[in-house]
Scaffold this active site. Sequence first.
Site, mmCIF file in Angstrom:
data_model
loop_
_atom_site.group_PDB
_atom_site.id
_atom_site.type_symbol
_atom_site.label_atom_id
_atom_site.label_comp_id
_atom_site.label_asym_id
_atom_site.label_seq_id
_atom_site.Cartn_x
_atom_site.Cartn_y
_atom_site.Cartn_z
ATOM 1 N N LYS A 1 0.859 -1.184 0.000
ATOM 2 C CA LYS A 1 0.000 0.000 0.000
ATOM 3 C C LYS A 1 0.891 1.229 0.000
ATOM 4 O O LYS A 1 1.419 1.637 1.022
ATOM 5 C CB LYS A 1 -0.905 -0.005 1.235
ATOM 6 C CG LYS A 1 -2.232 0.770 1.052
ATOM 7 C CD LYS A 1 -2.102 2.249 0.813
ATOM 8 C CE LYS A 1 -1.870 3.024 2.089
ATOM 9 N NZ LYS A 1 -1.899 4.522 1.844
ATOM 10 N N SER B 1 4.502 7.975 10.310
ATOM 11 C CA SER B 1 4.473 8.752 11.536
ATOM 12 C C SER B 1 4.169 7.871 12.741
ATOM 13 O O SER B 1 3.519 6.825 12.633
ATOM 14 C CB SER B 1 3.423 9.863 11.435
ATOM 15 O OG SER B 1 2.116 9.307 11.477
ATOM 16 N N THR B 2 4.607 8.331 13.899
ATOM 17 C CA THR B 2 4.353 7.593 15.131
ATOM 18 C C THR B 2 2.863 7.520 15.430
ATOM 19 O O THR B 2 2.361 6.472 15.869
ATOM 20 C CB THR B 2 5.106 8.258 16.303
ATOM 21 O OG1 THR B 2 6.514 8.160 16.054
ATOM 22 C CG2 THR B 2 4.790 7.585 17.617
ATOM 23 N N GLY C 1 1.367 4.921 13.245
ATOM 24 C CA GLY C 1 1.894 3.629 13.672
ATOM 25 C C GLY C 1 1.134 3.075 14.860
ATOM 26 O O GLY C 1 0.862 1.868 14.943
ATOM 27 N N GLU D 1 8.302 1.281 11.693
ATOM 28 C CA GLU D 1 9.458 2.181 11.612
ATOM 29 C C GLU D 1 8.878 3.575 11.552
ATOM 30 O O GLU D 1 8.256 3.959 10.572
ATOM 31 C CB GLU D 1 10.304 1.858 10.377
ATOM 32 C CG GLU D 1 11.699 2.494 10.417
ATOM 33 C CD GLU D 1 11.713 3.890 9.829
ATOM 34 O OE1 GLU D 1 11.740 4.854 10.627
ATOM 35 O OE2 GLU D 1 11.690 4.030 8.596
ATOM 36 N N CYS E 1 13.074 10.506 7.979
ATOM 37 C CA CYS E 1 12.872 10.167 9.388
ATOM 38 C C CYS E 1 14.179 10.236 10.160
ATOM 39 O O CYS E 1 14.183 10.472 11.372
ATOM 40 C CB CYS E 1 12.243 8.787 9.516
ATOM 41 S SG CYS E 1 13.086 7.489 8.612
ATOM 42 N N GLU F 1 8.594 16.502 15.228
ATOM 43 C CA GLU F 1 9.132 16.138 13.921
ATOM 44 C C GLU F 1 8.463 16.995 12.853
ATOM 45 O O GLU F 1 7.242 16.962 12.691
ATOM 46 C CB GLU F 1 8.906 14.653 13.635
ATOM 47 C CG GLU F 1 9.547 14.210 12.333
ATOM 48 C CD GLU F 1 9.370 12.720 12.062
ATOM 49 O OE1 GLU F 1 10.304 12.106 11.531
ATOM 50 O OE2 GLU F 1 8.292 12.195 12.381
#
Length: 495
Positions: A190, A243-244, A247, A265, A300, A398
């Site tokens: 994806k 992105s966290t 995630g 990641e 990142c 970030e």
Amino acid sequence: MARTHAEWKALSGQITIEGRAFVDGQYVTAADGRTFDCINPATGDKLATISWAGTAEVAQAVAAARRVFESGNWSGLAPLARGRILKRFAALIRQHGDELALLETLDAGKPIGDTTTVDVPGAAYCVEWFAEAIDKIGGEVAPVDPKLVGLVSREAIGVVAAVVPWNFPILMASWKFGPALAAGNAVILKPSEKSPLTAIKLAALAKEAGMPDGVFQVLPGAGDVGQALAQHMDIDCIAFTGSTGVGKLIATAAAQSNLKRSWLELGGKSPNIVLADCPDIGRAARTAAGAIFYNMGEMCTAGSRLLLHKDIKDAFLAEFKKAAAAYQPADPLDPATSMGAIVDRVQYDKVLGYIAKAREEDCELVCGGNATRTDEGLFIEPTAFVCPRPDMTICREEIFGPVLSIITFSDVEEAIRIANDTEYGLAAAVWTSNVSTAHQVSRRLRAGTVWVNCYDEGGDMNFPFGGFKQSGNGRDKSLHALEKYTELKSTLIKL
């Protein structure tokens, strides 16, 4: 022979772009008719209409992947046989290198000089590396009672969904599908809706290389497609880079569905520490500029926090400003361009918002700070601020753009404390002339990768890549990546 700016521009007007999903060996439009536009961020021009995969395409792709996995037509091949097909796949990526690089540049705004030398060759190298490695990895014979034979083996995990980001579309995808395919899994890729073009093209190359239908499929679309994959009860593993925040959503969906393996990641706010005994201030300054401005800062691992010893601040910043000037945004199709366009309007506005916030918080502008060529595309100058404290917004969050926060410190202990004071732990660097200091600081930095007197080195596949803390779990690259896409099995035979 390398193409000129004029030749790339001419080729961009001739290229044929495929925008459909790839399911069970063929390109298909979405059953519900949904589409989205693919926009060139450097010009604002529409590149293509992309099929937005829906529930029907997700169901068909998972069914096809399960069918081919259970058939053994891929998972049951000898590792050497799979490796040969993957090597053909890598060769086709190289053969179509200019086309893939151009798609990446048009789609994501990346400089053509980077996509032709880093992104596309790196993806081919990754596939080839795992193709060559997979038939050289064995299991174990466990030391057990002599009346038993104990075997420890690794088996493919099954159906793998890979949800990949927009900043390095083909390269990050290869870090997922390379080891997953080599291990014998079926992969559903994806790509980000911001940069889907190379993934769609790769699907046809995978089939041409000899992969059975259903082994490699591509589902373009937005977050709803990723969510459907994370929630699907017949997917065995989901691997994500992004992105966290997203995630965490994927991990939650994976846990609440069938407890599929989820490998993440995620983000970073990586410290680049320059101690007073830095061996070469000029080289360190040039490297620091590259660490934040390469790929428009959309990395990142970007060295987005520059930690400078106060005694060398002025000398360092003088060199840094000269280095930053080499990253002025320009046409991504020009091989001489070192900084291209921000990927889309959402990200562009986000980056400009952080620049405005830094000004509000009285950070001192060192260079840049402006949008450029806004009538033609989404370009932002290489920007750096000296921040009065390490808790300023641009030091904590970030940004994913060409914006550097510079923080001064007085001694090593303070530098380490500032460096580790973050929710992330992806990468870090330290510059020093003292080998003992290099080892001591490296050990204390909470990061998955630490560079000493360099930044972002080690592009080969032998180093595992991933982070500590909220930068995620698991590792891409290296033989360790295979651990994510295999299950351990113990077999005991009584003699």
